[in-house]
Design a protein around this motif. Structure first.
Motif, PDB file in Angstrom:
ATOM      1  N   TRP A  13       0.872  -1.241  -0.140  1.00 39.35           N
ATOM      2  CA  TRP A  13      -0.157   0.094  -0.152  1.00 39.35           C
ATOM      3  C   TRP A  13       0.837   1.306   0.059  1.00 39.35           C
ATOM      4  O   TRP A  13       0.433   2.472  -0.512  1.00 39.35           O
ATOM      5  N   VAL A  63       1.710   2.062  -3.619  1.00 36.24           N
ATOM      6  CA  VAL A  63       0.444   2.739  -4.410  1.00 36.24           C
ATOM      7  C   VAL A  63       0.314   4.045  -4.038  1.00 36.24           C
ATOM      8  O   VAL A  63       0.268   5.166  -4.817  1.00 36.24           O
ATOM      9  N   LYS A 109       3.371   6.071  -5.280  1.00 35.55           N
ATOM     10  CA  LYS A 109       3.091   6.492  -6.888  1.00 35.55           C
ATOM     11  C   LYS A 109       1.885   7.440  -7.099  1.00 35.55           C
ATOM     12  O   LYS A 109       1.940   8.455  -8.074  1.00 35.55           O
ATOM     13  N   ASP A 110       1.072   7.527  -6.321  1.00 28.95           N
ATOM     14  CA  ASP A 110      -0.315   8.585  -6.531  1.00 28.95           C
ATOM     15  C   ASP A 110       0.221   9.853  -6.320  1.00 28.95           C
ATOM     16  O   ASP A 110       0.105  10.871  -6.778  1.00 28.95           O
ATOM     17  N   SER A 147      -1.585  -3.850 -12.808  1.00 27.34           N
ATOM     18  CA  SER A 147      -1.073  -3.688 -11.469  1.00 27.34           C
ATOM     19  C   SER A 147      -1.357  -4.739 -10.458  1.00 27.34           C
ATOM     20  O   SER A 147      -0.318  -4.984  -9.611  1.00 27.34           O
ATOM     21  N   GLN A 149       0.496  -8.058  -4.624  1.00 30.37           N
ATOM     22  CA  GLN A 149      -0.343  -7.052  -3.990  1.00 30.37           C
ATOM     23  C   GLN A 149      -1.624  -7.436  -3.824  1.00 30.37           C
ATOM     24  O   GLN A 149      -2.246  -8.076  -4.616  1.00 30.37           O
ATOM     25  N   LEU A 174      -4.203  -1.897  -2.594  1.00 24.70           N
ATOM     26  CA  LEU A 174      -4.415  -0.908  -3.530  1.00 24.70           C
ATOM     27  C   LEU A 174      -5.587  -0.037  -2.839  1.00 24.70           C
ATOM     28  O   LEU A 174      -5.376   1.225  -3.144  1.00 24.70           O
ATOM     29  N   GLY A 208      -3.621   2.046  -0.143  1.00 22.21           N
ATOM     30  CA  GLY A 208      -2.793   2.975  -0.746  1.00 22.21           C
ATOM     31  C   GLY A 208      -3.244   4.070  -1.684  1.00 22.21           C
ATOM     32  O   GLY A 208      -2.907   5.377  -1.617  1.00 22.21           O
ATOM     33  N   LYS A 209      -4.370   3.943  -2.296  1.00 24.72           N
ATOM     34  CA  LYS A 209      -5.040   4.921  -3.176  1.00 24.72           C
ATOM     35  C   LYS A 209      -5.784   5.988  -2.341  1.00 24.72           C
ATOM     36  O   LYS A 209      -5.579   7.059  -2.350  1.00 24.72           O
TER      37      LYS A 209
END
Length: 270
Positions: free
Chosen positions: A3, A6, A9-10, A85, A90, A95, A98-99
């Motif tokens: 997470w 993720v 990256k965001d 992804s 993962q 996800l 993390g988002k």
């Protein structure tokens, strides 16, 4: 990918986008502009400035949180990148978390920076009385914004239908931000027609406090005199509307939203 990956990256993608810088500029202009204008519309105190800017945050932050989060997963799914992804080691839970964390950081960094600049300006202009509680205001604002990002990301993970996601985002804002208080007030007023001595029952206080905006106002009342929170701190107010309950309310909004989103996401196709 975990997470953390993720979320990183965001945040990295957002930092390369003009959107985050435009957002920072607009929020700074809004909050600092209000701080400058407050001298002509308020009582010229720092505490008064904070209670006034709460009204701006109360309306703007939920909208921005929903806009940033409601397509966080659905866009990746429609573009096909979500399937790629998930080919990495993962889980869907990683996800989703993390988002949510990434979009929350993207929302809160410009928001809290803008409020910090406005707070510094207000302290220099109106005095520092009450300024010691300003970090509490920033903390409560962070929780408030994070709760709406969690709702929006969970909505994005719950369905593959773009129209449902859009309608859900609009409906969530209207229900939670615009209509919630009116619906509770209407229910109490309706019952008063049958029993004028009813007053405000405990269940109505609970329903009012469950709304994130009310919980946010009550939480802020720990450091500032927020008018909307007066019903929860007067004589005879029950213990379950104390500030710790509102802290729990905002955390529950985040946790329950992610739990529902994870359940729906786990049962859906990529």
């Amino acid at each position: 990918m975990s997470w953390r990956d993720v979320a990183h990256k965001d945040i990295y993608d957002a930092s390369r986008s003009r959107t985050i810088w435009v957002l920072f500029g607009l929020l700074s202009l809004l909050f600092v502009g209000y701080a400058a204008a407050y001298a002509s519309v308020g009582d010229g105190t720092f505490t008064g400035f904070v209670t006034g800017v709460v009204g701006l945050v109360d309306r703007v932050l939920p909208l921005l949180g929903i806009l940033l989060g409601y397509r966080a997963i659905s866009d990746d799914r429609n573009a096909g990148s979500l399937l790629l992804s998930m080919a990495f080691p993962q889980s869907r839970g990683d996800l989703l978390v993390g988002k949510t964390l990434g979009r929350t950081v993207v929302l809160l960094v410009p928001t809290l920076l803008g409020l910090s600049i406005a707070g510094l300006y207000a302290a220099l202009r109106y005095g520092i009385e009450g300024a010691i509680a300003y970090p509490w205001f920033l903390f409560a604002t962070a929780l408030y914004g994070g709760s709406f990002v969690a709702v929006a990301v969970a909505l994005s993970a719950s369905t593959t239908n773009d129209r449902r996601i859009t309608y859900g985002a609009v409906g969530a804002y209207l229900l939670v931000v615009v209509l919630w208080r009116s619906l509770v007030s209407f229910a109490v007023a309706f019952l008063h027609r049958f029993d004028p001595s009813l007053g405000t029952p405990d269940w109505a206080l609970v329903l009012q406090l469950v709304e994130p905006g009310e919980a946010y106002a009550r939480l802020l009342d720990v450091g500032f005199d927020v008018e909307r929170a007066s019903r929860y701190v007067g004589d005879g107010a029950p213990a379950f509307v104390d500030w710790w309950a509102t802290l729990a309310v905002l955390l529950v909004w985040i946790a329950v939203s992610l739990a529902v989103g994870h359940r729906r996401f786990g049962a859906s196709d990529l």
